[in-house]
Design an enzyme around this catalytic site. Structure first.
Site, PDB file in Angstrom:
ATOM      1  N   HIS A 171      -3.156   7.670   2.102  1.00 36.50           N
ATOM      2  CA  HIS A 171      -3.639   6.372   1.617  1.00 36.50           C
ATOM      3  C   HIS A 171      -5.060   6.158   2.136  1.00 36.50           C
ATOM      4  CE1 HIS A 171      -4.208   2.268   0.761  1.00 36.50           C
ATOM      5  NE2 HIS A 171      -3.844   1.781   1.931  1.00 36.50           N
ATOM      6  N   CYS A 174       0.816  -1.227   0.000  1.00 36.39           N
ATOM      7  CA  CYS A 174       0.000   0.000   0.000  1.00 36.39           C
ATOM      8  C   CYS A 174       0.847   1.273   0.000  1.00 36.39           C
ATOM      9  CB  CYS A 174      -0.945   0.006   1.192  1.00 36.39           C
ATOM     10  SG  CYS A 174      -2.141  -1.330   1.142  1.00 36.39           S
ATOM     11  N   ASN A 187     -10.526   0.741  -0.422  1.00 35.05           N
ATOM     12  CA  ASN A 187      -9.064   0.756  -0.331  1.00 35.05           C
ATOM     13  C   ASN A 187      -8.481   0.110  -1.591  1.00 35.05           C
ATOM     14  OD1 ASN A 187      -6.380   0.159   0.181  1.00 35.05           O
ATOM     15  ND2 ASN A 187      -6.721  -0.503   2.298  1.00 35.05           N
TER      16      ASN A 187
HETATM   17  N1  ACO Z   1     -19.576  -6.629   9.371  1.00 33.21           N
HETATM   18  C1  ACO Z   1     -20.109  -6.800  10.587  1.00 33.21           C
HETATM   19  N2  ACO Z   1     -19.388  -7.105  11.680  1.00 33.21           N
HETATM   20  C2  ACO Z   1     -18.063  -7.280  11.508  1.00 33.21           C
HETATM   21  C3  ACO Z   1     -17.428  -7.115  10.257  1.00 33.21           C
HETATM   22  C4  ACO Z   1     -18.258  -6.780   9.149  1.00 33.21           C
HETATM   23  N3  ACO Z   1     -17.771  -6.609   7.919  1.00 33.21           N
HETATM   24  N4  ACO Z   1     -16.106  -7.341  10.410  1.00 33.21           N
HETATM   25  C5  ACO Z   1     -15.889  -7.620  11.694  1.00 33.21           C
HETATM   26  N5  ACO Z   1     -17.082  -7.573  12.360  1.00 33.21           N
HETATM   27  C6  ACO Z   1     -17.306  -7.785  13.803  1.00 33.21           C
HETATM   28  C7  ACO Z   1     -16.236  -8.640  14.425  1.00 33.21           C
HETATM   29  O1  ACO Z   1     -16.527 -10.001  14.244  1.00 33.21           O
HETATM   30  C8  ACO Z   1     -16.310  -8.206  15.877  1.00 33.21           C
HETATM   31  O2  ACO Z   1     -17.387  -8.885  16.467  1.00 33.21           O
HETATM   32  P1  ACO Z   1     -17.290  -9.375  18.002  1.00 33.21           P
HETATM   33  O3  ACO Z   1     -17.128  -8.114  18.822  1.00 33.21           O
HETATM   34  O4  ACO Z   1     -18.600 -10.063  18.219  1.00 33.21           O
HETATM   35  O5  ACO Z   1     -16.094 -10.263  18.068  1.00 33.21           O
HETATM   36  C9  ACO Z   1     -16.694  -6.738  15.785  1.00 33.21           C
HETATM   37  O6  ACO Z   1     -17.218  -6.545  14.463  1.00 33.21           O
HETATM   38  C10 ACO Z   1     -15.538  -5.787  16.027  1.00 33.21           C
HETATM   39  O7  ACO Z   1     -14.451  -6.195  15.225  1.00 33.21           O
HETATM   40  P2  ACO Z   1     -13.063  -5.504  15.328  1.00 33.21           P
HETATM   41  O8  ACO Z   1     -12.070  -6.247  14.492  1.00 33.21           O
HETATM   42  O9  ACO Z   1     -12.740  -5.241  16.754  1.00 33.21           O
HETATM   43  O10 ACO Z   1     -13.394  -4.110  14.641  1.00 33.21           O
HETATM   44  P3  ACO Z   1     -12.482  -2.840  14.503  1.00 33.21           P
HETATM   45  O11 ACO Z   1     -13.166  -1.700  15.134  1.00 33.21           O
HETATM   46  O12 ACO Z   1     -11.045  -3.100  14.848  1.00 33.21           O
HETATM   47  O13 ACO Z   1     -12.544  -2.575  12.940  1.00 33.21           O
HETATM   48  C11 ACO Z   1     -11.259  -2.842  10.916  1.00 33.21           C
HETATM   49  C12 ACO Z   1     -12.026  -3.542  12.044  1.00 33.21           C
HETATM   50  C13 ACO Z   1     -12.240  -1.985  10.125  1.00 33.21           C
HETATM   51  C14 ACO Z   1     -10.646  -3.881  10.001  1.00 33.21           C
HETATM   52  C15 ACO Z   1     -10.182  -1.951  11.551  1.00 33.21           C
HETATM   53  O14 ACO Z   1      -9.421  -2.658  12.500  1.00 33.21           O
HETATM   54  C16 ACO Z   1      -9.265  -1.371  10.519  1.00 33.21           C
HETATM   55  O15 ACO Z   1      -9.673  -0.620   9.656  1.00 33.21           O
HETATM   56  N6  ACO Z   1      -7.963  -1.673  10.593  1.00 33.21           N
HETATM   57  C17 ACO Z   1      -7.029  -1.192   9.614  1.00 33.21           C
HETATM   58  C18 ACO Z   1      -6.918  -2.204   8.576  1.00 33.21           C
HETATM   59  C19 ACO Z   1      -6.717  -1.645   7.227  1.00 33.21           C
HETATM   60  O16 ACO Z   1      -6.787  -0.480   6.972  1.00 33.21           O
HETATM   61  N7  ACO Z   1      -6.468  -2.549   6.331  1.00 33.21           N
HETATM   62  C20 ACO Z   1      -6.363  -2.199   4.969  1.00 33.21           C
HETATM   63  C21 ACO Z   1      -5.316  -2.983   4.310  1.00 33.21           C
HETATM   64  S1  ACO Z   1      -3.753  -2.469   4.669  1.00 33.21           S
HETATM   65  C22 ACO Z   1      -3.655  -0.941   4.338  1.00 33.21           C
HETATM   66  O17 ACO Z   1      -4.116  -0.493   3.316  1.00 33.21           O
HETATM   67  C23 ACO Z   1      -3.058  -0.182   5.379  1.00 33.21           C
END
Ligand code: ACO
Length: 315
Positions: free
Chosen positions: A242, A109, A272
């Site tokens: 990004h 990325c 993304n």
């Molecule tokens: N729909 C509904 N519920 C979901 C989904 C979804 N798509 N995905 C996860 N959940 C649930 C999980 O199962 C969890 O449930 P639980 O509490 O019962 O266990 C709950 O939602 C919370 O999940 P978390 O993983 O704690 O959610 P978080 O607030 O951390 O958000 C996310 C997740 C959006 C992936 C976040 O961590 C993030 O954006 N991280 C950065 C990752 C990123 O940007 N990656 C891109 C690729 S790399 C790059 O470009 C940098």
């Protein structure tokens, strides 16, 4: 180094959050509030990332009022594309009828910034005056469409810039700290000498770790290039980040204590698109007339590696 042309291309198919609920246990409310994404563009059967890369490159050349034969180098950045070999850059070179050396890079990325660094090095070494840099990504084919925590994030697209050495110095800061929090294994086939056939894994991501790294590294990289250029955040017209997650953009904005307008975003419509996200957004800004000569713009990107980088440029 200076940017004198931009271009972009996205797939025709728009996939809304609502459409994902047809095969995934998710909902628009979760995706919108956690990521800012409402829809993304996804490549389907009759399109490919090569076509996007060529279209974005042609647009950038047109915007720069250059002919493909004016190019001294083509750098294509991608995580994955339609070929193992040749480099996608070579296919682009043939399609646009350029005559220069052409090569691919993979910095995940953060790749747009790593590629800018290489372009800057080529210019400083006197090896190139005009460079086409195109980031073209097909992330939706690496995505595991059964993993709701990651597949909702990604989209496909390409963004291109034409760089010239006739510009003021730019400032670049890069870093890599190895982590297994974000990876995707390649496949291997059995040979007469190796029996380790491996199916390729789909993308695996520890979301919270990536989030934390993204905010910390971007804030650090941005500060670094501002210090190198001896400017403050108040002097910067735009921070083009990004487009990984709108909450990441918001966290960096809060850390920088700068206004909303300085942090343009299109993640709500594009998702993304990995390395393509910064040049894609930049092309939209350019087409909307948001950039004026002399404006200070900082690009910042972060992702798998972990690798991150920022580049301060004057428009
Ligand atoms: N729909 C509904 N519920 C979901 C989904 C979804 N798509 N995905 C996860 N959940 C649930 C999980 O199962 C969890 O449930 P639980 O509490 O019962 O266990 C709950 O939602 C919370 O999940 P978390 O993983 O704690 O959610 P978080 O607030 O951390 O958000 C996310 C997740 C959006 C992936 C976040 O961590 C993030 O954006 N991280 C950065 C990752 C990123 O940007 N990656 C891109 C690729 S790399 C790059 O470009 C940098």
């Amino acid at each position: 180094m200076k940017i004198i042309g931009t271009g972009s291309a996205v797939p025709r198919r728009k996939v809304t959050n609502e459409m994902l609920t047809e095969f995934l246990d998710t909902n628009d409310e979760w995706i919108s509030t956690r990521t800012g994404i409402k829809s993304r563009r996804v490549l389907s059967t009759d399109e490919d990332v090569t076509q996007l890369a060529i279209k974005a490159s042609e647009e950038a050349l047109k915007d720069a009022h250059l002919d493909a034969t004016d190019l001294d180098y083509i750098i294509c950045h991608n995580v994955d594309n339609d070929y193992k070999t040749p480099a996608l850059a070579c296919v682009i070179q043939g399609a646009i009828k350029a005559k220069c050396p052409s090569v691919d890079m993979n910095g995940a990325c953060a790749g747009f910034i790593f590629s800018l660094d290489c372009a800057n090095g080529l210019m400083k070494a006197g090896r190139a005056k005009k460079i086409l840099l195109v980031c073209a990504e097909h992330m939706t084919k690496l995505t595991d469409w059964t993993r709701r925590e990651s597949c909702v994030l990604f989209g496909d697209g390409a963004g291109a810039v034409i760089l010239t050495d006739e510009g003021p110095d730019c400032e670049i800061s890069l870093s890599t700290v190895y982590s297994d929090a974000l990876y995707c294994n390649a496949s291997t086939k059995e040979t007469p000498f190796s029996h380790q056939e491996k199916k390729y894994d789909k993308l695996s991501m520890k979301g919270k770790e990536v989030f934390k790294f993204a905010v910390q590294s971007s804030a650090h990289d941005i500060q670094q290039v501002m210090d190198q250029a001896k400017v403050t955040a108040d002097d910067v017209k735009y921070f083009v980040l990004h487009q990984a997650n709108l909450r990441i953009v918001d966290a960096i904005k809060t850390h920088m204590n700068q206004t909303e307008e300085k942090f343009p975003h299109n993640i709500e419509r594009r998702g993304n698109t990995s390395s393509a996200s910064v040049p894609l957004l930049l092309d939209e800004m350019n087409k909307n007339g948001m950039l004026k000569e002399g404006d200070i713009v900082i690009f910042s990107a972060f992702g798998a590696g972990f690798s991150s980088g920022a580049c301060l440029m004057r428009w």
